[in-house]
Design an enzyme around this catalytic site. Structure first.
Site, short mmCIF file in Angstrom:
data_model
loop_
_atom_site.label_atom_id
_atom_site.label_comp_id
_atom_site.label_asym_id
_atom_site.label_seq_id
_atom_site.Cartn_x
_atom_site.Cartn_y
_atom_site.Cartn_z
N GLU A 108 -0.26 -6.18 4.23
CA GLU A 108 0.36 -5.85 5.00
C GLU A 108 -0.12 -5.04 5.92
O GLU A 108 -0.80 -3.80 5.64
CB GLU A 108 2.30 -5.26 4.89
CG GLU A 108 2.58 -4.98 6.12
CD GLU A 108 3.28 -4.22 6.00
OE1 GLU A 108 4.56 -3.27 6.04
OE2 GLU A 108 4.24 -3.80 4.10
N LYS A 110 13.35 -5.81 3.23
CA LYS A 110 12.55 -4.30 2.56
C LYS A 110 13.08 -3.21 2.65
O LYS A 110 14.58 -3.32 3.35
CB LYS A 110 11.60 -4.34 4.14
CG LYS A 110 10.87 -3.23 3.94
CD LYS A 110 9.35 -2.61 4.42
CE LYS A 110 9.20 -1.58 4.79
NZ LYS A 110 8.11 -1.09 5.65
N ARG A 135 0.48 -0.78 14.31
CA ARG A 135 0.24 1.31 14.31
C ARG A 135 -1.28 1.44 15.00
O ARG A 135 -0.91 2.00 15.20
CB ARG A 135 0.16 2.27 13.59
CG ARG A 135 2.00 1.60 12.42
CD ARG A 135 2.23 2.09 11.28
NE ARG A 135 3.15 1.73 10.10
CZ ARG A 135 2.97 2.74 9.23
NH1 ARG A 135 2.81 3.81 8.75
NH2 ARG A 135 3.67 2.07 8.23
#
Length: 207
Positions: free
Chosen positions: A39, A127, A43
């Site tokens: 993943e 998640k 960001r």
């Protein structure tokens, strides 16, 4: 039917890439260590370039985009080669964009009501974030009774000391974490150390 994202590996590395040139060797180290699902969080300004590079040069990796917050990011991530999407939370707008993308996705939840709302919308894999802060294994155990159909990838505050406890829960398919990617190893481009840490993480199993 394609295998569930939650079943690819016990641990999904959550990667923050600051330098796009690190993406391919870092992904190769993780894959060599037995962690194919990677993943890459959105960001940093180079995140999409990193996803594109991994998708193009490390075919044995299953690269995805994390910290997906908008429909635009869904479109950009899939165009860059992301094979799955992860969000820290969800709205109906974001959920519909992820559903329409055609790739597997894990919307983020931290409350029972959010889980029920996703189940109502036909989503069973989620998640759980921020895992430790939101109640940890005790919270997930409590959810497994009334909501056994929901499966989770807990992320946030998970490391080698508690990962196996999470993985022992019937409603946990895998966990997400960063402990196999210490900042000093990434800064030093010590891909061998990262591969070793990845191998140890891949060997984690339920208690």
């Amino acid at each position: 039917m394609a295998p569930s994202l939650l079943d690819l590996a016990p641990v999904v590395p959550v990667v923050v890439i600051e330098d796009a040139s690190d993406a391919v060797p870092l992904a190769r180290a993780l894959v060599a260590g037995g962690l194919p699902a990677i993943e890459v969080t959105l960001r940093t300004p180079v995140a999409l370039d990193a996803i594109r590079a991994i998708a193009g040069e490390v075919p044995e990796a299953v690269v995805g985009a994390g910290t997906v917050l908008t429909p635009e990011q869904v479109t950009e991530s899939v165009a860059a080669g992301a094979r799955f999407l992860v969000s820290p939370g969800w709205t109906d707008v974001l959920l519909e964009a992820m559903r329409a993308s055609g790739v597997p996705f894990l919307p983020g939840v931290s409350t029972t009501s959010e889980v029920v709302a996703l189940l109502e919308r036909g989503v069973r894999e989620m998640k759980f974030f921020p895992a430790q802060a939101a109640g940890g294994t005790a919270y997930l155990k409590s959810l497994s009774g009334p909501l056994p159909q929901a499966r989770f990838c807990p992320t946030g505050g998970i490391g080698p000391a508690n990962a196996a406890e999470y993985l022992s829960l019937p409603n946990v398919g895998c966990v997400g974490g960063t402990w196999m990617l210490p900042d000093d190893a990434v800064a030093a481009r010590d891909w061998g150390r990262i591969e070793e840490l990845a191998r140890a993480a891949a060997g984690l199993r339920a208690l």
